[in-house]
Design a protein around this motif. Sequence first.
Motif, PDB file in Angstrom:
ATOM      1  N   TYR A  56       0.836  -1.200   0.000  1.00 32.39           N
ATOM      2  CA  TYR A  56       0.000   0.000   0.000  1.00 32.39           C
ATOM      3  C   TYR A  56       0.868   1.248   0.000  1.00 32.39           C
ATOM      4  N   MET A  57       0.375   2.275  -0.653  1.00 34.62           N
ATOM      5  CA  MET A  57       0.947   3.609  -0.557  1.00 34.62           C
ATOM      6  C   MET A  57      -0.175   4.509  -0.049  1.00 34.62           C
ATOM      7  N   VAL A  58       0.102   5.222   1.020  1.00 36.13           N
ATOM      8  CA  VAL A  58      -0.884   6.117   1.603  1.00 36.13           C
ATOM      9  C   VAL A  58      -0.374   7.545   1.438  1.00 36.13           C
ATOM     10  N   ILE A  59      -1.243   8.409   0.953  1.00 37.80           N
ATOM     11  CA  ILE A  59      -0.897   9.809   0.715  1.00 37.80           C
ATOM     12  C   ILE A  59      -1.857  10.662   1.522  1.00 37.80           C
ATOM     13  N   ALA A  60      -1.303  11.613   2.273  1.00 38.29           N
ATOM     14  CA  ALA A  60      -2.121  12.472   3.128  1.00 38.29           C
ATOM     15  C   ALA A  60      -1.553  13.885   3.116  1.00 38.29           C
ATOM     16  N   SER A  61      -2.367  14.821   3.560  1.00 36.39           N
ATOM     17  CA  SER A  61      -1.943  16.217   3.639  1.00 36.39           C
ATOM     18  C   SER A  61      -2.073  16.738   5.050  1.00 36.39           C
ATOM     19  N   GLY A  62      -1.200  17.680   5.366  1.00 33.93           N
ATOM     20  CA  GLY A  62      -1.286  18.456   6.592  1.00 33.93           C
ATOM     21  C   GLY A  62      -1.454  19.911   6.202  1.00 33.93           C
ATOM     22  N   ARG A  63      -2.018  20.711   7.078  1.00 31.45           N
ATOM     23  CA  ARG A  63      -2.333  22.104   6.741  1.00 31.45           C
ATOM     24  C   ARG A  63      -1.110  23.016   6.697  1.00 31.45           C
ATOM     25  N   SER A  64      -0.037  22.643   7.376  1.00 32.74           N
ATOM     26  CA  SER A  64       1.143  23.498   7.473  1.00 32.74           C
ATOM     27  C   SER A  64       2.365  22.627   7.740  1.00 32.74           C
ATOM     28  N   HIS A  65       3.541  23.257   7.757  1.00 30.43           N
ATOM     29  CA  HIS A  65       4.772  22.529   8.101  1.00 30.43           C
ATOM     30  C   HIS A  65       4.616  21.846   9.457  1.00 30.43           C
ATOM     31  N   ALA A  72       3.392  13.114  11.156  1.00 32.76           N
ATOM     32  CA  ALA A  72       4.464  12.121  11.030  1.00 32.76           C
ATOM     33  C   ALA A  72       4.911  11.616  12.403  1.00 32.76           C
ATOM     34  N   ASP A  73       5.100  12.506  13.358  1.00 30.37           N
ATOM     35  CA  ASP A  73       5.499  12.096  14.713  1.00 30.37           C
ATOM     36  C   ASP A  73       4.448  11.184  15.340  1.00 30.37           C
ATOM     37  N   HIS A  74       3.193  11.546  15.189  1.00 26.26           N
ATOM     38  CA  HIS A  74       2.092  10.759  15.733  1.00 26.26           C
ATOM     39  C   HIS A  74       2.066   9.367  15.096  1.00 26.26           C
ATOM     40  N   LEU A  75       2.241   9.314  13.780  1.00 28.09           N
ATOM     41  CA  LEU A  75       2.255   8.049  13.059  1.00 28.09           C
ATOM     42  C   LEU A  75       3.410   7.164  13.523  1.00 28.09           C
ATOM     43  N   GLN A  92      11.672  15.149   7.833  1.00 28.97           N
ATOM     44  CA  GLN A  92      11.133  15.795   9.028  1.00 28.97           C
ATOM     45  C   GLN A  92      11.825  17.101   9.379  1.00 28.97           C
ATOM     46  N   THR A  93      12.947  17.399   8.761  1.00 29.55           N
ATOM     47  CA  THR A  93      13.600  18.671   9.066  1.00 29.55           C
ATOM     48  C   THR A  93      12.867  19.853   8.443  1.00 29.55           C
ATOM     49  N   HIS A  94      12.298  19.656   7.242  1.00 32.30           N
ATOM     50  CA  HIS A  94      11.595  20.747   6.564  1.00 32.30           C
ATOM     51  C   HIS A  94      10.075  20.608   6.626  1.00 32.30           C
ATOM     52  N   CYS A  95       9.593  19.385   6.680  1.00 35.11           N
ATOM     53  CA  CYS A  95       8.159  19.082   6.791  1.00 35.11           C
ATOM     54  C   CYS A  95       7.319  19.609   5.635  1.00 35.11           C
ATOM     55  N   ASP A  96       7.901  19.669   4.435  1.00 34.58           N
ATOM     56  CA  ASP A  96       7.115  19.913   3.225  1.00 34.58           C
ATOM     57  C   ASP A  96       6.520  18.591   2.755  1.00 34.58           C
ATOM     58  N   TRP A  97       7.348  17.540   2.844  1.00 33.39           N
ATOM     59  CA  TRP A  97       6.990  16.197   2.409  1.00 33.39           C
ATOM     60  C   TRP A  97       7.720  15.230   3.317  1.00 33.39           C
ATOM     61  N   HIS A 108       3.166   8.959   2.615  1.00 35.10           N
ATOM     62  CA  HIS A 108       3.645  10.282   2.220  1.00 35.10           C
ATOM     63  C   HIS A 108       2.726  11.304   2.884  1.00 35.10           C
ATOM     64  N   VAL A 109       3.303  12.234   3.620  1.00 33.91           N
ATOM     65  CA  VAL A 109       2.522  13.317   4.227  1.00 33.91           C
ATOM     66  C   VAL A 109       3.057  14.619   3.637  1.00 33.91           C
ATOM     67  N   PHE A 110       2.181  15.351   2.971  1.00 32.89           N
ATOM     68  CA  PHE A 110       2.564  16.559   2.236  1.00 32.89           C
ATOM     69  C   PHE A 110       1.892  17.806   2.793  1.00 32.89           C
ATOM     70  N   ARG A 111       2.522  18.950   2.534  1.00 30.49           N
ATOM     71  CA  ARG A 111       1.790  20.208   2.570  1.00 30.49           C
ATOM     72  C   ARG A 111       0.990  20.250   1.273  1.00 30.49           C
ATOM     73  N   PRO A 112      -0.182  20.885   1.255  1.00 29.84           N
ATOM     74  CA  PRO A 112      -1.055  20.849   0.070  1.00 29.84           C
ATOM     75  C   PRO A 112      -0.382  21.301  -1.232  1.00 29.84           C
ATOM     76  N   GLU A 113       0.426  22.353  -1.187  1.00 32.38           N
ATOM     77  CA  GLU A 113       1.055  22.854  -2.407  1.00 32.38           C
ATOM     78  C   GLU A 113       2.035  21.839  -2.982  1.00 32.38           C
ATOM     79  N   VAL A 114       2.766  21.180  -2.120  1.00 29.53           N
ATOM     80  CA  VAL A 114       3.759  20.192  -2.552  1.00 29.53           C
ATOM     81  C   VAL A 114       3.053  18.949  -3.094  1.00 29.53           C
ATOM     82  N   ARG A 115       1.980  18.545  -2.435  1.00 30.16           N
ATOM     83  CA  ARG A 115       1.223  17.385  -2.898  1.00 30.16           C
ATOM     84  C   ARG A 115       0.651  17.627  -4.296  1.00 30.16           C
ATOM     85  N   GLY A 116       0.106  18.800  -4.521  1.00 27.92           N
ATOM     86  CA  GLY A 116      -0.436  19.124  -5.833  1.00 27.92           C
ATOM     87  C   GLY A 116       0.630  19.128  -6.915  1.00 27.92           C
TER      88      GLY A 116
END
Length: 136
Positions: A56-65, A72-75, A92-97, A108-116
């Motif tokens: 499986y590949m799971v893709i999700a978004s977060g609202r901000s860095h 990611a920490d919670h996961l 995890q240092t930049h938290c864009d992706w 994969h956990v993205f910021r919305p702009e990076v995911r798009g």
Amino acid sequence: MTFESEGQAVTAPLQSALGAKAKGTLIETVLASLDDAKAEDVVSLHIAGKSALADYMVIASGRSHRHVGAIADHLLRDLKEAGYGNPRAEGQTHCDWVLVDAGDVIIHVFRPEVRGFYNLEKMWAADPSDAPHYAG
């Protein structure tokens, strides 16, 4: 939550009885943890047979860095507590992706702009014309 089954994305409710800390399959634990951390636009793609990387590949978004890092920490904490060892995480240092490799599930956990921009849903879909497009 959205699951991909034989190339088709279908919506499926997350089992309400399954908590993030509950024992279950790896994919159930991942999806419950993302739900608990308020991840947005979660998509699960069944890639077994398409790639030897994972089932499986799971893709999700977060609202901000900060939200991406917290998801990611919670996961990572939930996977460890559920007995899935210490999955590797990158970004995890930049938290864009943030990429979390949990073995049979890659998250994969993205910021919305990076995911798009990367649009992994289209890249991994069985039929790219039917793939969900994340517009962010």
